[in-house]
Design an enzyme around this catalytic site. Sequence first.
Site, PDB file in Angstrom:
ATOM      1  N   GLY A 126       0.030   2.963   6.136  1.00 61.45           N
ATOM      2  CA  GLY A 126       0.721   3.602   5.021  1.00 61.45           C
ATOM      3  C   GLY A 126       2.136   4.012   5.360  1.00 61.45           C
ATOM      4  O   GLY A 126       2.867   3.313   6.065  1.00 61.45           O
ATOM      5  N   LYS A 185       0.616  15.422   0.494  1.00 56.16           N
ATOM      6  CA  LYS A 185      -0.503  16.210  -0.039  1.00 56.16           C
ATOM      7  C   LYS A 185      -1.479  16.715   1.011  1.00 56.16           C
ATOM      8  O   LYS A 185      -1.910  15.960   1.878  1.00 56.16           O
ATOM      9  CB  LYS A 185      -1.275  15.368  -1.070  1.00 56.16           C
ATOM     10  CG  LYS A 185      -0.490  15.070  -2.336  1.00 56.16           C
ATOM     11  CD  LYS A 185      -1.358  14.284  -3.307  1.00 56.16           C
ATOM     12  CE  LYS A 185      -0.619  14.034  -4.613  1.00 56.16           C
ATOM     13  NZ  LYS A 185      -1.447  13.247  -5.558  1.00 56.16           N
ATOM     14  N   GLY A 245      -5.547   3.820   4.034  1.00 53.99           N
ATOM     15  CA  GLY A 245      -6.748   4.516   3.577  1.00 53.99           C
ATOM     16  C   GLY A 245      -7.892   4.409   4.560  1.00 53.99           C
ATOM     17  O   GLY A 245      -8.607   5.379   4.813  1.00 53.99           O
ATOM     18  N   ARG A 248       1.152  -9.040   7.678  1.00 52.28           N
ATOM     19  CA  ARG A 248      -0.305  -9.171   7.591  1.00 52.28           C
ATOM     20  C   ARG A 248      -0.768 -10.605   7.879  1.00 52.28           C
ATOM     21  O   ARG A 248      -1.869 -10.804   8.400  1.00 52.28           O
ATOM     22  CB  ARG A 248      -0.792  -8.708   6.213  1.00 52.28           C
ATOM     23  CG  ARG A 248      -0.739  -7.192   6.079  1.00 52.28           C
ATOM     24  CD  ARG A 248      -1.147  -6.716   4.717  1.00 52.28           C
ATOM     25  NE  ARG A 248      -1.258  -5.257   4.709  1.00 52.28           N
ATOM     26  CZ  ARG A 248      -1.349  -4.513   3.629  1.00 52.28           C
ATOM     27  NH1 ARG A 248      -1.350  -5.082   2.439  1.00 52.28           N
ATOM     28  NH2 ARG A 248      -1.454  -3.202   3.708  1.00 52.28           N
TER      29      ARG A 248
END
Length: 396
Positions: free
Chosen positions: A353, A201, A376, A37
Amino acid sequence: MLNKKSVDDINVKGKRVLCRCDFNVPLQNGVITDENRLVAALPTIKKLVADGGKVILCSHLGKPKGEPKPELSLAPVAVRLSELLGQEVKFAADDCVVGDNAKAAVEAMKDGDIVLLQNTRYRAEETKNGEAFSKDLASLADVFVNDAFGTAHRAHCSTVGVTQFVDTCAVGYLMQKEIDFLGNAVNNPARPFVAILGGSKVSSKISVINNLLEKVDTLIIGGGMSYTFAKAQGQEIGKSLVEDDYLDYAKEMIAKAEAKGVKFLLPVDTVVAKEFNNDAPSRVVEGSMEPDEMGLDIGPKTRELYKAALADAKTVVWNGPMGVFEMPNFAKGTVAVAEALAEIDATTIIGGGDSAAAVNTLGFGDKMTHISTGGGASLEFLEGKELPGVAAINDK
């Protein structure tokens, strides 16, 4: 398409530029263990310095929840950035972020100097987008640049609130790249357009599936979420991950794909084991599993099916692994998809992610067109949502 003002559209010579970066890096005993990052932020910082701006950097780190915590100080980031940039990054060590140290450091800046503020989440108002802290940040700046896509889906003081009190707001190179790749993929893709969704999920990807079915030619499902679809179709899934509340939704999505003429691909075989363990004995199952078994990866026939579906794709978006990629014995599905993407002539975009971690861990990172820095944020982009941190920036 989003057409936001970028660092190439603004004049920063002699101006104080508050630049929101994503320096939320992993630390162990004060040592940065992954500096991706930091490296990703360098092009924007170098541009602002080269153009004669007085560059004031800010970021959050971890979740101090409004309390100064020494282990979540950005001091190590200032040290490493100084080394990466080849010039001093002065650290303003105010627990209130905009305090006497920060004000004095900014006051003393010459064109091309760099100051890094303390962790923005040391202030409780940050995550609540409080006006007082937003004004404090804005008081340091003539120009605001947001280069932190990973937090663009959060309406915080340092991503949104500050823009209300600074006239000129732009995006940095990293943010621009994310908007261009993800925006073009969703709104103006080269076809065939294939989306691959994995991970554990269904519930976290409800809106993504629904939105992508309006846009893609093929939707590929893998990972833990595939067992909810399998159960919805009447298969026995043993101890596999499942969300029983979403069985009806799974049926609806299959029906919607059929109605829209979208290919909706689900696993035709599964690698199962009786324990969640890399060394657990495993077998390949087509159809129903035994009650004491759990699915941990897509099977060999599914790997070939998915590779064939990707062969002529021109745009691919991938979010979520195909199995438990952290365990080598159950990473073959994820590896197969990564290999397929590395070989095709297409724009390949990896959501942040776990899928980004998988591609990098498996050594395919440099073969992808774009790996998103925001898990996200990229998911919400794919859902078709407007991201607060992007919406707050001035249009061209």
